[in-house]
Motif scaffolding. Structure first.
Motif, PDB file in Angstrom:
ATOM      1  N   CYS A   1      -8.024  -4.254  19.342  1.00 43.32           N
ATOM      2  CA  CYS A   1      -7.483  -3.830  18.036  1.00 43.32           C
ATOM      3  C   CYS A   1      -6.960  -4.527  17.255  1.00 43.32           C
ATOM      4  O   CYS A   1      -7.147  -4.651  16.219  1.00 43.32           O
TER       5      CYS A   1
ATOM      6  N   ARG B   1      -4.476   3.057  11.142  1.00 41.58           N
ATOM      7  CA  ARG B   1      -3.224   2.319  10.222  1.00 41.58           C
ATOM      8  C   ARG B   1      -1.952   3.127  10.894  1.00 41.58           C
ATOM      9  O   ARG B   1      -2.023   4.782  10.679  1.00 41.58           O
TER      10      ARG B   1
ATOM     11  N   LEU C   1      -2.154   2.703  14.271  1.00 39.72           N
ATOM     12  CA  LEU C   1      -2.718   2.951  15.666  1.00 39.72           C
ATOM     13  C   LEU C   1      -3.008   1.830  16.536  1.00 39.72           C
ATOM     14  O   LEU C   1      -2.452   1.287  17.311  1.00 39.72           O
TER      15      LEU C   1
ATOM     16  N   GLY D   1      -0.560   0.007  18.424  1.00 42.43           N
ATOM     17  CA  GLY D   1       0.746   0.046  19.588  1.00 42.43           C
ATOM     18  C   GLY D   1       0.060  -0.974  21.030  1.00 42.43           C
ATOM     19  O   GLY D   1       1.037  -1.356  21.769  1.00 42.43           O
TER      20      GLY D   1
ATOM     21  N   ALA E   1       6.902   1.173  21.269  1.00 38.29           N
ATOM     22  CA  ALA E   1       5.959   0.625  21.738  1.00 38.29           C
ATOM     23  C   ALA E   1       5.920  -0.418  23.317  1.00 38.29           C
ATOM     24  O   ALA E   1       5.824  -0.198  24.265  1.00 38.29           O
TER      25      ALA E   1
ATOM     26  N   TYR F   1      -6.766   9.570  17.320  1.00 36.75           N
ATOM     27  CA  TYR F   1      -6.897   8.971  16.685  1.00 36.75           C
ATOM     28  C   TYR F   1      -7.813   9.739  15.484  1.00 36.75           C
ATOM     29  O   TYR F   1      -8.089   9.607  14.165  1.00 36.75           O
TER      30      TYR F   1
ATOM     31  N   ASN G   1      -5.123  11.381  13.423  1.00 37.48           N
ATOM     32  CA  ASN G   1      -4.083  11.141  12.262  1.00 37.48           C
ATOM     33  C   ASN G   1      -5.616  10.244  10.901  1.00 37.48           C
ATOM     34  O   ASN G   1      -5.152  10.312   9.590  1.00 37.48           O
TER      35      ASN G   1
ATOM     36  N   GLN H   1       3.114   9.088  12.521  1.00 37.63           N
ATOM     37  CA  GLN H   1       2.282   8.654  13.106  1.00 37.63           C
ATOM     38  C   GLN H   1       3.003   7.520  14.007  1.00 37.63           C
ATOM     39  O   GLN H   1       2.433   6.870  15.041  1.00 37.63           O
ATOM     40  N   TYR H   2       4.357   7.352  14.235  1.00 37.18           N
ATOM     41  CA  TYR H   2       5.305   6.739  15.546  1.00 37.18           C
ATOM     42  C   TYR H   2       5.236   7.164  17.168  1.00 37.18           C
ATOM     43  O   TYR H   2       4.358   6.686  18.125  1.00 37.18           O
TER      44      TYR H   2
ATOM     45  N   LEU I   1       1.233   7.009  17.860  1.00 33.17           N
ATOM     46  CA  LEU I   1       0.520   5.316  18.305  1.00 33.17           C
ATOM     47  C   LEU I   1       1.581   5.713  19.940  1.00 33.17           C
ATOM     48  O   LEU I   1       0.502   4.480  20.834  1.00 33.17           O
TER      49      LEU I   1
ATOM     50  N   SER J   1      -1.941   4.751  22.240  1.00 37.39           N
ATOM     51  CA  SER J   1      -1.662   3.184  23.022  1.00 37.39           C
ATOM     52  C   SER J   1      -1.216   3.739  24.905  1.00 37.39           C
ATOM     53  O   SER J   1      -2.298   3.081  25.903  1.00 37.39           O
TER      54      SER J   1
END
Length: 431
Positions: free
Chosen positions: A26, A62, A64, A67, A228, A271, A274, A296-297, A300, A304
């Motif tokens: 990460c 971005r 991700l 998270g 998260a 991923y 995204n 994206q929220y 993520l 995660s």
């Protein structure tokens, strides 16, 4: 006896190599995203991507890559409190908990602040408050841009969730009263976490409305990452429940334990999705609109969970996953990943030779982008941030964390001794 077994793991301090490896991936992912933007690989607004294929891949990281950091914090730090509520163990001591968290985050952050303020932004210093503001982690509220600390807004966010966690744990403990069934306790304790997750989504919508403009000052507030952190706490509840009721492990828990690679394939699919930047432009680092930000929220959180869950289950093995995150290099980079995250942006300014120490005002990345090639800048960022992180880890972070840990252990031992003496007095009476 059950309470003792439940409380015992809370004292364990052994690091899990796979989780360290995730931190490394990460941190390197965040560094690559920022470096690609500064080098002109990723597009931005009117500037087209310098390399569309690479820009697509990096834009998919971005945001991700951030998270798992917050999920790991919520999961690992809340687990002892979850054992207290579900297993009847001893309540973790709040003062040692906060002292250890402060020692983990603040010293390295102060070092970065001092370097950036006095070497890159010295000409902008207009008083003591300019120096104290970032040290006290208040620049996200009394907003001030400090070159080199651009991504460090997440550190105050993390610290504020550390401060809130014991209070939240007490609230969840209170909600779990009235039933002895751990499953029913968990259901009740999930309510505040669900509210935090929904509230974080609402905040994400609020700050990405067109009327707010690009990167409003409220963007740096910690509310956007609450989902998260809450997800990590929810995962801690599942782990403790699995310890207490191994015959009633949730289905996703069992699948993650037996097929960890399947979860990682799922994370890879998230991923890849995204990378298409739904509701946005592939390969661009623009400030997200409402549709992309909310998408994206959700991605993520899913990414995660799929990444961290199989690695956090004791005894789970996968040759492929272990080869990626449990090798010696990944584990070492994971141990210093906090420093890599802190220093990578400052290293870029030093490599660009812009800032007070070079006799100039620090330039904005929008002004600097494209003046240095991506391979050169990425190499400089990797080497520089790893060296800075290593020095910070061994000279600052590790000694202080160990010192505070020894103090906390002595304090905890003294408390236990006093409690044992009081129990003996209560049972035997005064002599």
């Amino acid at each position: 006896m059950n309470a003792n077994r439940a409380a015992a793991p809370a004292q364990q301090t052994k690091r899990v190599g796979g989780l360290d490896g995730v931190r490394a991936l990460c941190a390197l992912g965040v560094a690559a995203v920022h470096t690609s933007f500064a080098a002109g690989v990723m597009g931005a607004y009117t500037a087209r991507p310098g390399n569309q294929a690479l820009a697509d891949l990096l834009a998919g990281l971005r945001p991700l890559a951030l998270g798992p950091f917050f999920v790991l914090s919520g999961m690992l730090l809340y687990r002892p409190f979850a054992r207290w509520t579900l297993g009847g163990g001893e309540r973790p001591k709040v003062v040692p908990f906060l002292a250890k968290r402060l020692a983990r985050l603040w010293p390295a952050y102060i070092l970065l602040s001092l370097v950036c303020v006095f070497l890159l932004n010295f000409d902008a210093v207009d008083g003591v408050w300019y120096v104290l503001r970032p040290i006290l982690m208040l620049q996200v509220y009394d907003y001030t841009w400090i070159a080199g600390m651009d991504p460090a807004w997440t550190v105050p966010a993390e610290m504020q969730y550390y401060l809130a966690l014991p209070l939240l744990a007490v609230l969840m403990h209170w909600l779990a009263r009235g039933t002895a069934d751990p499953v029913r306790k968990v259901r009740r304790m999930m309510v505040p976490l669900a509210l935090i997750t929904v509230g974080s989504a609402v905040w994400t919508y609020y700050i990405h409305r067109p009327s707010m403009g690009i990167y409003p000052t409220k963007y740096w507030w910690p509310l956007g990452v609450g989902g998260a952190f809450a997800l990590g706490m929810a995962m801690a509840l599942l782990h403790v429940l699995a310890e207490l009721r191994p015959e009633r492990k949730p289905a996703l828990y069992r699948i993650a334990a037996s097929h960890p690679l399947l979860f990682w394939v799922g994370a890879l699919a998230v991923y890849a999705f995204n990378c298409t930047q739904p509701f946005g432009r592939p390969g661009y680092g623009d400030y997200e609109g409402v549709g992309l930000a909310l998408t994206q929220y959700g991605l993520l959180l899913v990414f995660s969970y799929l990444t961290v869950m199989p690695l956090s289950i004791p005894g789970t093995k996968s040759r492929v996953v272990d080869a990626i995150v449990a090798n010696p290099v990944s584990r070492y980079l994971g141990r210093i990943s906090y420093g890599i995250y802190l220093w990578h942006f400052a290293i870029m300014y030093f490599w660009f030779k812009t800032g007070s120490v070079f006799g100039t005002q620090p330039g904005l990345m929008n002004q600097l982008r494209g003046t240095i090639g991506f391979p050169e800048l990425m190499t400089a960022v990797l080497v520089g941030s790893i060296l800075a992180a290593t020095a910070s880890h061994y000279l600052v972070e590790r000694p202080l964390v160990k010192a505070v840990g020894r103090w906390a252990a002595r304090k905890d031992g003294a408390t236990r001794t006093a409690a044992t003496a009081q129990d003996a007095y209560t049972v035997a009476g005064p002599r």
